[in-house]
Scaffold this active site. Structure first.
Site, PDB file in Angstrom:
ATOM      1  N   HIS A 253       0.778  -1.207   0.066  1.00 35.19           N
ATOM      2  CA  HIS A 253       0.068  -0.097   0.011  1.00 35.19           C
ATOM      3  C   HIS A 253       1.024   1.261  -0.010  1.00 35.19           C
ATOM      4  CE1 HIS A 253      -3.157   2.747   0.956  1.00 35.19           C
ATOM      5  NE2 HIS A 253      -4.026   2.117   0.878  1.00 35.19           N
ATOM      6  N   ARG A 315      -1.968   1.063  -7.265  1.00 36.14           N
ATOM      7  CA  ARG A 315      -1.171   1.142  -5.961  1.00 36.14           C
ATOM      8  C   ARG A 315       0.358   0.779  -6.162  1.00 36.14           C
ATOM      9  NH1 ARG A 315      -5.441  -1.553  -1.759  1.00 36.14           N
ATOM     10  NH2 ARG A 315      -6.687   0.408  -1.350  1.00 36.14           N
TER      11      ARG A 315
END
Length: 515
Positions: A253, A315
């Site tokens: 992330h 991401r």
């Protein structure tokens, strides 16, 4: 196979996140269902999901939603799985609303939607910035009301109960071997042996088993996951020859809050320092700054105050850009500015993020906050089909622990909760279809043949829990590295897969899977 000391149930579900709970909700009410949770029921990543859950808004949104998911996954997704997830999304949301899940709404009462990175449209439902907690808590409330469901906390699966078929030449799953706290009801009634850390070994026999064990963040030093999520199910499946797929596909992330708890001071974007408000915030998890912050206008800045990337890319692309910027600057983090987001939205929509940043010494309404990438999500896992079936009969998997091909090489934001719920329901419905309602444990034994796992003897490796944990971790990390090396040396094949009237190119790898 039966042992007088074992707990006998129709279905055992390993995991208490959204996948495990939703599966229990969708199983027939005449079946005895047992849910076991490695920690307490709230120690699952489902509770941590901040951003939201995707839903197909209307038929006009289908093509863009499909393409967004495929593009984020580098076209290594299974188009049929993506299609199933999208088309089932509206029914899943209806189910959630029917049990009281509170999604944000517009003034006229209609559902409000937000947008996140790599989405071309607003299609994400949310509840403040704690959507996962809202969904999971409402599912838990609903499941606790079911008289046919028993939930046991602080229970760790350490093996599967399997049976070899002489006729079919393969094995089927008939439950799990687990450890439980000595003072628990499970240990008191069914404990058969002590482990070296003071727990009891318990056998749980079942007709069907659903693995909904969550991710693998506990294997890494920096992760947004709960540290108890160490990929136990993957290690157990490898030992039993149950197929895994793409275990090296692990998502980082881009934005978790950077904190240096070794210092009493907080360093701000303008170069000033202030005393840390609290020294009691030590945690084993990296605090997630939701994708939707960037979706609503948050921008990434280098130490010089210049924006260095497009924050709405997938991401993995954003994470790569952050790592490059950190390397360029020789820094431990970059900065996330919410200057383009209205202050009332920061305080309300991102209430919990705002409050946590304040606790760490940052006021997100007035200054950028330091962020750094961290391990977040597992796209690989136990290989399953469209119904959640694994390569072993009677064994299903749903949620982050499985790989059904939806995400490909990289997950699109806010697809995780939806994907988990869709496959949990599909698993439950197939079990319902297959289950012979005339067979109940009070009349007919679970199996007439002997199990591969003796229910009267204890394997030596079960009692040495620390060694078992170390060996499991080594096994999973080794398999991750093996498949990583394989993928680096083999490019995915491009081929066409039918998808309910929609034909889309897919590079999903037809590789020899793990195990």
């Amino acid at each position: 196979m039966n042992s007088a000391k074992s707990l006998k149930t129709d279905v055992v579900i390993v995991g208490s996140g959204v996948a495990g709970l939703y599966a229990a909700m969708n199983l027939p009410d005449n079946l005895n269902i047992t849910i076991i949770s490695k920690g307490n029921v709230t120690e699952c990543d489902s509770y941590l999901a901040q951003g939201g859950i995707c839903m197909l808004r209307d038929d006009a949104d289908y093509d863009s939603y499909f393409e967004d998911t495929m593009r984020a996954g580098h076209y290594e997704n299974d188009p049929d799985s993506v299609d199933q997830m999208i088309r089932q999304s509206q029914d899943v949301i209806k189910d959630l609303i029917s049990i009281g899940t509170d999604f944000e709404r517009n003034a006229d009462g209609s559902l409000d939607f937000t947008k996140e990175g790599a989405h071309s449209n607003k299609r994400i439902l949310f509840h403040e910035d704690i959507t996962g907690q809202e969904i999971t808590s409402k599912l838990l409330e609903a499941v606790k009301k079911l008289p046919n469901v028993s939930i046991y906390e602080n229970v760790t699966m350490i093996d599967l109960i399997t049976k070899k078929s002489n006729i079919l030449g393969d094995s089927s799953c008939h439950g799990v071997v687990c450890t439980a706290l000595p003072e628990s009801e499970l240990s008191d009634k069914y404990g058969i042996c002590d482990t070296n850390d003071g727990k009891k070994i318990v056998f749980i026999e079942s007709f069907y088993t659903i693995l909904a064990c969550g991710g693998i963040g506990g294997l890494f030093d920096h992760s947004t996951n709960y540290p108890i999520l160490t990929g136990d199910a993957l290690a157990i499946c490898l030992k039993h020859g149950i197929k895994l797929e793409n275990p090296d596909y692990i998502q980082i992330h881009p934005t978790t809050l950077y904190t240096d708890h070794s210092s009493l001071y907080v360093e701000h974007f303008d170069g000033s320092k202030s005393l840390r408000p609290s020294t009691d915030l030590l945690t084993d998890r990296a605090f997630l700054i939701s994708e939707s912050v960037r979706g609503e206008g948050g921008i990434l800045l280098g130490s010089n105050g210049e924006r260095f990337t497009d924050e709405l890319q997938p991401r993995d692309v954003v994470s790569s850009a952050i790592f490059q910027q950190m390397k360029k600057e020789g820094s431990k983090h970059v900065w996330l500015s919410m200057e383009h987001i209205p202050e009332d939205e920061i305080r309300n929509h991102f209430k919990h993020i705002y409050e946590h940043c304040l606790e760490e010494g940052y006021d997100a309404t007035k200054e950028p906050i330091p962020v750094v990438p961290a391990q977040h999500y597992f796209m690989g896992g136990i290989k399953v089909d469209l119904n959640g079936q694994t390569s072993m009969r009677h064994l299903f998997a749903a949620g982050e622990t499985c790989c059904n091909g939806v995400h490909g090489r990289n997950r699109l934001a806010s697809n995780s909760l939806l994907e988990s719920l869709v496959w949990a329901k599909k698993s439950a419905l197939l079990i319902k279809e297959k289950y012979d309602k005339r067979v109940v444990f009070s009349h007919i034994p679970c199996s007439e043949n002997a199990s591969d796992v003796s229910l009267t003897q204890v394997a030596p490796e079960w009692t040495d829990t620390m060694t078992l944990k170390v060996n499991n971790k080594r096994l999973v990390l080794s398999e991750i590295e093996r498949m990583k090396e394989y993928h680096e040396n083999h490019k995915p094949k491009q081929y066409i897969t039918s998808c309910t009237g929609n034909y889309a190119p897919s590079g999903r790898r037809p590789d020899p899977v793990s195990a």
